[in-house]
Design a protein around this motif. Structure first.
Motif, PDB file in Angstrom:
ATOM      1  N   ARG A 108      -7.769   6.290  -5.997  1.00 11.41           N
ATOM      2  CA  ARG A 108      -6.325   6.406  -6.183  1.00 11.41           C
ATOM      3  C   ARG A 108      -5.984   6.633  -7.655  1.00 11.41           C
ATOM      4  O   ARG A 108      -5.178   7.503  -7.997  1.00 11.41           O
ATOM      5  N   LEU A 109      -6.627   5.876  -8.533  1.00  9.41           N
ATOM      6  CA  LEU A 109      -6.324   5.989  -9.956  1.00  9.41           C
ATOM      7  C   LEU A 109      -6.902   7.257 -10.581  1.00  9.41           C
ATOM      8  O   LEU A 109      -6.264   7.881 -11.426  1.00  9.41           O
ATOM      9  N   ILE A 110      -8.111   7.639 -10.172  1.00  4.88           N
ATOM     10  CA  ILE A 110      -8.727   8.816 -10.789  1.00  4.88           C
ATOM     11  C   ILE A 110      -8.008  10.087 -10.343  1.00  4.88           C
ATOM     12  O   ILE A 110      -7.970  11.070 -11.081  1.00  4.88           O
ATOM     13  N   ALA A 111      -7.410  10.078  -9.149  1.00  2.15           N
ATOM     14  CA  ALA A 111      -6.655  11.250  -8.697  1.00  2.15           C
ATOM     15  C   ALA A 111      -5.460  11.507  -9.611  1.00  2.15           C
ATOM     16  O   ALA A 111      -5.091  12.658  -9.867  1.00  2.15           O
ATOM     17  N   ARG A 112      -4.861  10.445 -10.135  1.00  3.18           N
ATOM     18  CA  ARG A 112      -3.713  10.599 -11.025  1.00  3.18           C
ATOM     19  C   ARG A 112      -4.102  10.803 -12.483  1.00  3.18           C
ATOM     20  O   ARG A 112      -3.338  11.370 -13.254  1.00  3.18           O
ATOM     21  N   ASN A 113      -5.276  10.323 -12.864  1.00  2.00           N
ATOM     22  CA  ASN A 113      -5.644  10.308 -14.284  1.00  2.00           C
ATOM     23  C   ASN A 113      -6.825  11.192 -14.635  1.00  2.00           C
ATOM     24  O   ASN A 113      -7.345  11.104 -15.743  1.00  2.00           O
ATOM     25  N   HIS A 114      -7.265  12.041 -13.725  1.00  2.00           N
ATOM     26  CA  HIS A 114      -8.390  12.925 -14.008  1.00  2.00           C
ATOM     27  C   HIS A 114      -7.958  13.994 -15.018  1.00  2.00           C
ATOM     28  O   HIS A 114      -6.832  14.487 -14.958  1.00  2.00           O
ATOM     29  N   PRO A 115      -8.829  14.381 -15.946  1.00  9.71           N
ATOM     30  CA  PRO A 115      -8.455  15.400 -16.943  1.00  9.71           C
ATOM     31  C   PRO A 115      -8.050  16.736 -16.316  1.00  9.71           C
ATOM     32  O   PRO A 115      -7.199  17.430 -16.862  1.00  9.71           O
ATOM     33  N   ASP A 116      -8.623  17.103 -15.190  1.00 15.35           N
ATOM     34  CA  ASP A 116      -8.238  18.353 -14.533  1.00 15.35           C
ATOM     35  C   ASP A 116      -6.838  18.286 -13.944  1.00 15.35           C
ATOM     36  O   ASP A 116      -6.228  19.311 -13.671  1.00 15.35           O
ATOM     37  N   ALA A 117      -6.330  17.079 -13.726  1.00 13.34           N
ATOM     38  CA  ALA A 117      -4.988  16.906 -13.191  1.00 13.34           C
ATOM     39  C   ALA A 117      -3.994  16.557 -14.292  1.00 13.34           C
ATOM     40  O   ALA A 117      -2.889  16.099 -14.014  1.00 13.34           O
ATOM     41  N   GLY A 118      -4.392  16.733 -15.542  1.00  8.03           N
ATOM     42  CA  GLY A 118      -3.482  16.475 -16.657  1.00  8.03           C
ATOM     43  C   GLY A 118      -3.616  15.089 -17.245  1.00  8.03           C
ATOM     44  O   GLY A 118      -2.829  14.700 -18.091  1.00  8.03           O
ATOM     45  N   GLY A 119      -4.606  14.321 -16.805  1.00 13.55           N
ATOM     46  CA  GLY A 119      -4.799  12.974 -17.319  1.00 13.55           C
ATOM     47  C   GLY A 119      -5.671  12.958 -18.563  1.00 13.55           C
ATOM     48  O   GLY A 119      -6.105  13.985 -19.065  1.00 13.55           O
ATOM     49  N   SER A 120      -5.945  11.783 -19.016  1.00 12.71           N
ATOM     50  CA  SER A 120      -6.729  11.585 -20.229  1.00 12.71           C
ATOM     51  C   SER A 120      -8.215  11.468 -19.891  1.00 12.71           C
ATOM     52  O   SER A 120      -8.593  10.747 -18.964  1.00 12.71           O
ATOM     53  N   ALA A 121      -9.044  12.147 -20.655  1.00 12.44           N
ATOM     54  CA  ALA A 121     -10.489  12.066 -20.438  1.00 12.44           C
ATOM     55  C   ALA A 121     -11.003  10.665 -20.774  1.00 12.44           C
ATOM     56  O   ALA A 121     -11.909  10.151 -20.107  1.00 12.44           O
ATOM     57  N   GLY A 122     -10.411  10.046 -21.772  1.00 12.65           N
ATOM     58  CA  GLY A 122     -10.825   8.702 -22.149  1.00 12.65           C
ATOM     59  C   GLY A 122     -10.521   7.684 -21.068  1.00 12.65           C
ATOM     60  O   GLY A 122     -11.343   6.815 -20.757  1.00 12.65           O
ATOM     61  N   LEU A 123      -9.326   7.781 -20.475  1.00 13.06           N
ATOM     62  CA  LEU A 123      -8.961   6.857 -19.402  1.00 13.06           C
ATOM     63  C   LEU A 123      -9.821   7.096 -18.175  1.00 13.06           C
ATOM     64  O   LEU A 123     -10.254   6.144 -17.516  1.00 13.06           O
ATOM     65  N   ALA A 124     -10.093   8.344 -17.847  1.00 10.98           N
ATOM     66  CA  ALA A 124     -10.952   8.649 -16.699  1.00 10.98           C
ATOM     67  C   ALA A 124     -12.352   8.074 -16.920  1.00 10.98           C
ATOM     68  O   ALA A 124     -12.965   7.533 -15.992  1.00 10.98           O
ATOM     69  N   ALA A 125     -12.856   8.160 -18.137  1.00 11.36           N
ATOM     70  CA  ALA A 125     -14.173   7.595 -18.440  1.00 11.36           C
ATOM     71  C   ALA A 125     -14.156   6.081 -18.290  1.00 11.36           C
ATOM     72  O   ALA A 125     -15.106   5.486 -17.772  1.00 11.36           O
ATOM     73  N   ARG A 126     -13.072   5.439 -18.734  1.00  5.96           N
ATOM     74  CA  ARG A 126     -12.967   3.984 -18.583  1.00  5.96           C
ATOM     75  C   ARG A 126     -12.865   3.587 -17.117  1.00  5.96           C
ATOM     76  O   ARG A 126     -13.433   2.580 -16.702  1.00  5.96           O
ATOM     77  N   LEU A 127     -12.134   4.374 -16.318  1.00  5.97           N
ATOM     78  CA  LEU A 127     -12.052   4.083 -14.881  1.00  5.97           C
ATOM     79  C   LEU A 127     -13.420   4.207 -14.218  1.00  5.97           C
ATOM     80  O   LEU A 127     -13.793   3.377 -13.384  1.00  5.97           O
ATOM     81  N   ASN A 128     -14.164   5.238 -14.582  1.00  5.95           N
ATOM     82  CA  ASN A 128     -15.507   5.406 -14.028  1.00  5.95           C
ATOM     83  C   ASN A 128     -16.430   4.267 -14.450  1.00  5.95           C
ATOM     84  O   ASN A 128     -17.214   3.766 -13.648  1.00  5.95           O
ATOM     85  N   ALA A 129     -16.328   3.856 -15.709  1.00  2.00           N
ATOM     86  CA  ALA A 129     -17.158   2.736 -16.189  1.00  2.00           C
ATOM     87  C   ALA A 129     -16.796   1.443 -15.477  1.00  2.00           C
ATOM     88  O   ALA A 129     -17.680   0.655 -15.119  1.00  2.00           O
ATOM     89  N   ALA A 130     -15.502   1.229 -15.244  1.00  2.00           N
ATOM     90  CA  ALA A 130     -15.063   0.019 -14.553  1.00  2.00           C
ATOM     91  C   ALA A 130     -15.573   0.026 -13.110  1.00  2.00           C
ATOM     92  O   ALA A 130     -16.069  -0.996 -12.608  1.00  2.00           O
ATOM     93  N   ARG A 131     -15.502   1.166 -12.446  1.00  2.00           N
ATOM     94  CA  ARG A 131     -16.015   1.260 -11.069  1.00  2.00           C
ATOM     95  C   ARG A 131     -17.506   0.972 -11.042  1.00  2.00           C
ATOM     96  O   ARG A 131     -17.985   0.188 -10.217  1.00  2.00           O
ATOM     97  N   ASP A 132     -18.239   1.596 -11.944  1.00  2.36           N
ATOM     98  CA  ASP A 132     -19.690   1.387 -11.970  1.00  2.36           C
ATOM     99  C   ASP A 132     -20.043  -0.075 -12.224  1.00  2.36           C
ATOM    100  O   ASP A 132     -20.966  -0.617 -11.613  1.00  2.36           O
TER     101      ASP A 132
END
Length: 136
Positions: A108-132
């Motif tokens: 849900r969060l990565i769909a809104r914050n992915h860099p390809d969708a206009g989000g921040s690459a840094g936030l997407a990386a933090r979301l991925n790290a948090a999931r992992d």
């Protein structure tokens, strides 16, 4: 000759406005400028054509950086920078959430914050790290 310059200026304005609305790749503006410069040189205006072509070359080389585009995204955050509580808070789940809840929150969060969708690459990386970290 004035009519040709007006047409080329109109084309440049149209491309610039289109870039602002539709996200035309920056390379198209450089290519269009190169073609316009070549036409100007062929029509007997070598100085103006050379200036336009030089500007187009600079645009192709530096792209949107000349227009104030932000610097490249920071390097992704590794898992060591997040605690389990911070990771859970970032994803909006409890620290003891099950696998399905973590994956659903991440999607849900990565769909809104992915860099390809206009989000921040840094936030997407933090979301991925948090999931992992939480799935580990």
């Amino acid at each position: 000759m004035l009519l040709l310059l007006a047409a080329l200026a109109g084309l440049g304005l149209w491309l610039w406005l289109g870039k602002r609305r539709k996200q035309i790749p920056a390379a198209w503006l450089g290519i269009a400028g190169t073609l316009i410069g070549a036409v100007l040189v062929a029509k007997g205006m070598p100085v103006v054509g050379a200036l336009v072509t030089t500007g187009a070359g600079l645009w192709l080389r530096y792209g949107g950086m000349l227009m104030g585009r932000a610097s490249p995204a920071p390097m992704p955050t590794n898992r060591a920078d997040l605690s389990r509580a911070e990771a859970a808070e970032l994803l909006g789940v409890t620290p003891d959430a099950d696998r399905d809840a973590i994956i659903a929150a991440h999607r849900r969060l990565i769909a809104r914050n992915h860099p390809d969708a206009g989000g921040s690459a840094g936030l997407a990386a933090r979301l991925n790290a948090a999931r992992d970290l939480l799935l580990k």
